[in-house]
Design an enzyme around this catalytic site. Structure first.
Site, PDB file in Angstrom:
ATOM      1  N   TYR A 143       0.822  -1.213   0.000  1.00 50.79           N
ATOM      2  CA  TYR A 143       0.000   0.000   0.000  1.00 50.79           C
ATOM      3  C   TYR A 143       0.856   1.264   0.000  1.00 50.79           C
ATOM      4  CZ  TYR A 143      -3.959  -3.068   1.059  1.00 50.79           C
ATOM      5  OH  TYR A 143      -4.917  -4.055   1.010  1.00 50.79           O
ATOM      6  N   LYS A 193       3.502 -15.455   2.099  1.00 52.68           N
ATOM      7  CA  LYS A 193       3.425 -16.182   0.828  1.00 52.68           C
ATOM      8  C   LYS A 193       4.877 -16.445   0.413  1.00 52.68           C
ATOM      9  CE  LYS A 193       0.894 -17.704  -2.651  1.00 52.68           C
ATOM     10  NZ  LYS A 193       0.029 -18.872  -2.533  1.00 52.68           N
ATOM     11  N   ASP A 225      -3.019 -18.305   1.509  1.00 49.70           N
ATOM     12  CA  ASP A 225      -4.172 -18.986   0.916  1.00 49.70           C
ATOM     13  C   ASP A 225      -4.688 -20.078   1.859  1.00 49.70           C
ATOM     14  OD1 ASP A 225      -1.640 -19.942   0.357  1.00 49.70           O
ATOM     15  OD2 ASP A 225      -2.123 -20.765  -1.610  1.00 49.70           O
ATOM     16  N   ASP A 249      -5.318  -6.924   5.663  1.00 47.42           N
ATOM     17  CA  ASP A 249      -6.530  -6.218   5.266  1.00 47.42           C
ATOM     18  C   ASP A 249      -7.634  -7.242   4.976  1.00 47.42           C
ATOM     19  OD1 ASP A 249      -8.281  -4.329   4.383  1.00 47.42           O
ATOM     20  OD2 ASP A 249      -7.087  -3.626   2.699  1.00 47.42           O
ATOM     21  N   ASP A 253     -10.778  -8.974   7.879  1.00 45.55           N
ATOM     22  CA  ASP A 253     -12.218  -8.914   7.573  1.00 45.55           C
ATOM     23  C   ASP A 253     -12.826 -10.312   7.625  1.00 45.55           C
ATOM     24  OD1 ASP A 253     -12.230  -6.200   7.194  1.00 45.55           O
ATOM     25  OD2 ASP A 253     -13.262  -6.281   5.268  1.00 45.55           O
TER      26      ASP A 253
END
Ligand code: NAD
Length: 358
Positions: A143, A193, A225, A249, A253
């Site tokens: 970001y 990852k 994943d 992020d 959620d």
């Protein structure tokens, strides 16, 4: 413990104004109870600041945050400002505050209030008893990484973002995560990852090195994943999850929704001298101004403020258990309502929580 705390209050937009004013009532009652003096001062951020001053984070609001002990924020944004350039959208206020206050760690607890187990889309048997803390790195990664942008090349456009982490950025968030796990069930799962990304390879290596300082905590690693799948399959396996900005992020959620409603979930952003506390939901323009918003996420965010900014864990626990009792007694705002319960509005829900606190 300091005798007076200064709290910057940023209601923001939409339901922000309604839920923050209610959460401030709780803040005042709890402060009185523990004999803490708090001074609150309000200022504009987000769309309301754009309307008044043309920018989402006016200098005066930023200054107020920087000289305060903590920030309580509602939510920003709404359809009115959606057409604006990204550089002056309401959400820029959040990025600006995080950056200027050095808030490199976002804490999102996902704990199930037993009375709401049936509000989740998952089976009670899967989610009963979950108590997960997701720690998301907040000021680095893709970001913020450069280069970024959209460029024209060979007759077409190319969008670019860069995932970048330095050793020190990983070390500081890892230390915080190990410390937090040390005060809980002592299990930390670092999510990356590393099978594909070099930035994740470094992330994993540095987390392993920092682990040597916290050997009482059990460390595991998981690919993002797989973590996304495991959160749905068997969420109770997690205690503390540590991850980077983008994975956090998304996963925070996902973890949050295990518990049913977005209106229930608080968050804390910490790392610098001033912590920022806010619900995880947005400004909910569809229900703004109708006394329908669930104030509990913001009220629980006040609890996190007492815990993480003022070191008063007991005040946080008291707020959580008052909320628990109110839910056990069947009071529900519209978002968590099911037949057989008692439907109440934003203000009434707060009144009932305040009654419990008294
Ligand atoms: P949202 O979280 O505002 O709303 C999603 C849905 O959940 C809506 O149906 C809403 O009514 C409901 N909801 C949210 N909070 C609730 C509460 N406390 N009580 C009852 N119901 C609640 O997300 P969105 O609709 O995608 O976004 C609306 C605006 O909020 C957008 O401008 C978005 O950019 C902004 N936003 C801001 C933040 C923030 O300030 N941190 C976070 C997310 C979205």
């Amino acid at each position: 413990m300091a005798s007076a705390y200064k709290i910057a209050v940023f209601p923001g937009d939409g339901i922000g104004k309604e839920i923050v004013s209610q959460a401030v009532r709780v803040l005042q009652v709890i402060s009185n109870k523990y004999n803490i003096r708090v001074e609150t001062q309000e200022a504009l951020v987000g769309g309301s600041a754009i309307d008044a001053f043309g920018i989402p984070l006016p200098e005066d609001s930023l200054h107020l945050a920087m000289v305060s002990d903590a920030v309580l924020l509602g939510a920003v944004g709404g359809p009115k400002w959606e057409g604006l350039d990204y550089s002056i959208r309401p959400e820029r206020a959040l990025l600006g505050l995080r950056e200027k206050l050095g808030l490199f760690a976002n804490l999102r607890p996902a704990r199930l209030f037993s009375a709401l187990a049936d509000a989740s889309t998952l089976k009670r048997s899967v989610i009963e008893g979950i108590d997960i803390m997701v720690i998301r790195e907040l000021t680095g990664g893709i970001y913020f990484g450069r280069p970024r942008g959209i460029e024209k090349i060979d007759g077409q456009e190319r969008g670019i973002n860069t995932e970048v982490y330095t050793t020190s950025e990983i070390e500081r968030i890892a230390r915080l995560a190990f410390q937090m796990a040390g005060g809980r069930q002592k299990r930390l799962c670092s999510v990356d990852k590393a099978n594909v990304l070099e930035s994740s390879e470094l992330w994993r290596r540095v987390v392993n090195t920092v682990h040597k300082e916290y050997e009482d905590v059990t460390l595991s690693h998981m690919y993002v994943d797989n973590c996304s799948m495991q959160l749905i399959r068997d969420p109770r396996q997690f205690d503390v999850i540590l991850t980077n900005n983008m994975f956090g992020d998304i996963l925070s959620d996902e973890a949050a929704m295990l518990t049913g409603s977005i209106g229930m979930l608080p968050s804390a952003s910490i790392g610098g001298d001033v912590g920022m506390y806010e619900p995880i939901h947005g400004s909910a323009p569809d229900i703004a101004g109708q006394d329908k918003a669930n104030p509990i996420a913001t009220i629980l965010s006040v609890g996190m403020m007492f815990k993480y900014s003022f070191g008063l864990d007991i005040a946080c626990e008291e707020i959580e258990s008052a909320v628990n009792r109110v839910l056990d007694n069947g009071y529900r705002t519209r978002d968590i309502y099911s037949p057989g319960n008692k439907l109440v509005g934003t203000r009434k829900m707060t009144d009932i929580i305040l009654n419990e606190l008294a």
